[in-house]
Scaffold this motif. Structure first.
Motif, PDB file in Angstrom:
ATOM      1  N   MET A  83       0.818  -1.210   0.000  1.00 52.02           N
ATOM      2  CA  MET A  83       0.000   0.000   0.000  1.00 52.02           C
ATOM      3  C   MET A  83       0.855   1.265   0.000  1.00 52.02           C
ATOM      4  N   THR A  84       2.060   1.169   0.557  1.00 50.26           N
ATOM      5  CA  THR A  84       2.944   2.340   0.599  1.00 50.26           C
ATOM      6  C   THR A  84       3.453   2.725  -0.788  1.00 50.26           C
ATOM      7  N   GLN A  85       3.274   1.854  -1.780  1.00 48.38           N
ATOM      8  CA  GLN A  85       3.723   2.150  -3.142  1.00 48.38           C
ATOM      9  C   GLN A  85       2.677   2.931  -3.935  1.00 48.38           C
ATOM     10  N   MET A  86       1.539   3.212  -3.323  1.00 50.40           N
ATOM     11  CA  MET A  86       0.426   3.852  -4.020  1.00 50.40           C
ATOM     12  C   MET A  86       0.437   5.365  -3.805  1.00 50.40           C
ATOM     13  N   ALA A  87       0.108   6.094  -4.865  1.00 51.38           N
ATOM     14  CA  ALA A  87      -0.015   7.552  -4.743  1.00 51.38           C
ATOM     15  C   ALA A  87      -1.378   7.934  -4.182  1.00 51.38           C
ATOM     16  N   ASP A  88      -2.407   7.159  -4.546  1.00 53.17           N
ATOM     17  CA  ASP A  88      -3.772   7.417  -4.080  1.00 53.17           C
ATOM     18  C   ASP A  88      -4.300   6.140  -3.431  1.00 53.17           C
ATOM     19  N   ILE A 304       2.544  -3.367  -6.275  1.00 45.63           N
ATOM     20  CA  ILE A 304       2.152  -2.055  -6.809  1.00 45.63           C
ATOM     21  C   ILE A 304       0.958  -1.489  -6.056  1.00 45.63           C
ATOM     22  N   GLY A 305       0.459  -2.222  -5.062  1.00 43.68           N
ATOM     23  CA  GLY A 305      -0.674  -1.756  -4.268  1.00 43.68           C
ATOM     24  C   GLY A 305      -1.937  -2.543  -4.584  1.00 43.68           C
TER      25      GLY A 305
END
Length: 429
Positions: A83-88, A304-305
Motif C-alpha cells: 500500500m505504501t507504493q500507491m499515490a492514491d 504495486i498496491g
C-alpha cells in the motif's frame, strides 16, 4: 455436602447452555455466509462481532494452528507494505481490513473446531442449508420465477445471493461434495433425502455457468471417490463406492440432459463450455495480462498496491499467484505459497486416518485442492468460503496434534521425586 450436590447440576446446566449458545452462534455465521449481495455483508458484521466476543471470553489457538495465524498475518503485512507504493489509497485500507478480517475468520474456525470437534457436523449441515437456499434463489432468478428475481442473476447467469456467479458456483462445491460423501457412504434408505439437496446444489453450480465451478466440482468429486476407494480395504465397500459413483453420475447426466432441453440453456452452455473465451485470448486479455503482470513483479518486489493492477489494465489479475505479487508483494506471495503447501502437506498426512472428524477433513481437503487449482484463473483472496476451508483443515490438524500427544506414554520422573512423599513442613528434628 447438600450445598455441593445442589451446585453441581447448576454448573452442568450452565455448561450445556454455554455450549448451545456458542454452537448456535457459529451455525448462524455459516448460514449468513451464503448471502453476500452487498458489502459489507451481514456475514462480515456478524462474524467480526462474534470473533471479538469469543476472543474476550477465551479463544484458544492451538500450537499446531499457529502457522496458519502467522502466515496469514504476514501475508497481510505484505499488503500493507504494498500500500505504501500507491499515490492514491482510495479504498485500499478497507480492502486490506477485509483481508485481515478473513484471515482472522480462518483462525477462528480452526480454533473453535479444535476445541469443540462436534462443531464440524453443525458447520457442514448449516453450510448445506445455506447452499440450498442460495441455490434456489439463483435458479429462481435464472428462470425469472417471480417479479424481481433477476436480482439473483448476473450476465444472464445464476448468482444466487452473491454479487458474482464465479463466486456463487465455487461456494456450492463443498456442500455438494459433503452430500456426495454421505450418498456414497451412508445407508441406502437415506439416498432420496440426500439426492434432493444434492440435485439442487448441482443445479445451482450448473446455472452459474462458471467453468471454474464445473471443473472444481468434478475434480473434487474425483478426488473424494479416489480417497474413499483407497481408505477402505473392504472389497464390498469399494464395490459400493463404484456402484454409487456410477449411479450418482448417471443421475447428474440425466438431469443435465433434461436441463439442456430448456429454451436458452443449451446456447449458454455451448458458449460457456469452451475452454477459452474472447476475453482470455484478446490482445490484453487474461493470458496476456499474466505475462505483463509477472514482468512487473520482477520490477516491483513490494507490489504495486492492492487493486492497482485493475486500474492499469482495465481488468483484475484473475490469478491468485499474480494477485499476491501485485497486491501483497513478494512477502505476501511467499507467505501464501507457504501456507498452501503447508496446508496440503499437513492435511495429506492425516487425510485417511480413522478419526471422528475425518469425513469433514476429507471433504474440506478435496474442496480446498479444487479452490487452489481454480485460483490459477481467478482471484480467491477475498472468498469467504476459502478461509472457512482453511479453518476446517487446520482445526483437524490441531485435533490430530492433540490426539497424538494424548497417545504418548507418560515418562516416569526421577526416582527421588516419585518414590518418596513430598514434605510440606520443615523437619526440625
Amino acid at each position: 455436602m447438600s450445598a455441593i450436590s445442589h451446585d453441581l447440576p447448576h454448573a452442568a446446566v450452565n455448561a450445556k447452555l454455554i455450549t448451545l449458545i456458542s454452537s448456535s452462534a457459529v451455525v448462524l455465521g455459516i448460514l449468513l455466509s451464503g448471502f453476500v449481495i452487498s458489502e459489507p455483508a451481514p456475514y462480515e458484521i456478524y462474524m467480526a462481532a462474534l470473533i471479538a466476543i469469543w476472543a474476550l471470553f477465551g479463544l484458544r489457538i492451538s500450537r499446531a494452528a499457529m502457522p496458519l495465524l502467522v502466515l496469514l498475518v504476514t501475508m497481510n503485512i505484505g499488503g500493507m507494505i504494498s500500500m505504501t507504493q500507491m499515490a492514491d489509497l482510495a479504498n485500499t485500507p478497507l480492502y486490506l481490513a477485509v483481508s485481515l478480517f478473513l484471515a482472522f475468520s480462518a483462525v477462528f474456525f480452526a480454533s473453535v473446531t479444535a476445541t469443540q470437534p462436534n462443531l464440524y457436523r453443525l458447520i457442514f449441515n448449516a453450510y448445506v442449508v445455506s447452499a440450498v437456499a442460495t441455490s434456489l434463489l439463483g435458479i429462481a432468478g435464472y428462470f425469472h420465477a417471480f417479479p424481481g428475481a433477476e436480482i439473483f442473476t448476473k450476465y444472464d447467469r445464476a448468482a444466487g445471493a452473491f454479487q458474482d456467479p464465479n463466486v456463487f458456483g465455487p461456494f456450492l462445491v463443498l456442500p455438494g461434495i459433503y452430500l456426495l460423501y454421505l450418498l456414497l457412504t451412508g445407508p441406502v434408505t437415506r439416498m432420496p433425502l440426500l439426492a434432493v439437496p444434492l440435485l439442487i446444489i448441482s443445479a445451482g453450480i450448473f446455472f452459474s455457468f462458471s467453468r471454474g465451478a464445473w471443473g472444481m466440482f468434478a475434480v473434487s468429486a474425483i478426488l473424494l471417490t479416489g480417497c474413499l476407494f483407497l481408505q477402505s480395504a473392504s472389497g464390498m465397500f469399494r464395490l459400493r463406492v463404484v456402484i454409487m459413483t456410477i449411479a450418482a453420475l448417471s443421475l447428474l447426466a440425466i438431469a443435465i440432459i433434461i436441463i439442456l432441453q430448456l429454451p436458452g440453456v443449451s446456447e449458454m452452455f455451448s458458449s460457456r463450455a469452451h475452454l477459452e473465451q474472447s476475453y482470455d485470448t484478446a490482445r490484453l486479455g487474461r493470458f496476456a495480462r499474466y505475462t505483463l503482470g509477472f514482468q512487473m513483479a520482477m520490477e516491483h518486489p513490494f507490489g504495486i498496491g492492492p487493486l492497482v493492477f485493475g486500474t492499469i489494465f482495465g481488468e483484475d489479475t484473475h490469478d491468485i499467484w499474480l494477485k499476491m505479487l501485485m497486491d501483497y508483494g513478494w512477502l505476501g506471495f511467499v507467505s501464501f505459497l507457504t501456507l498452501v503447501i503447508w496446508t496440503i502437506s499437513a492435511g495429506f498426512r492425516i487425510l485417511l486416518r480413522d478419526r471422528p472428524w475425518q469425513p469433514y477433513l476429507l471433504c474440506a481437503y478435496v474442496a480446498f485442492i479444487g479452490n487452489v487449482g481454480l485460483g490459477t484463473f481467478i482471484d480467491i483472496d477475498h472468498w469467504r468460503h476459502m478461509y472457512l476451508l482453511l479453518g476446517l483443515i487446520w482445526g483437524a490438524i490441531a485435533l490430530e496434534y492433540r490426539h497424538q500427544r494424548l497417545l504418548r506414554p507418560v515418562l516416569p520422573g526421577p526416582p527421588a521425586i516419585t518414590s518418596a512423599p513430598v514434605r510440606l513442613t520443615p523437619n526440625f528434628g
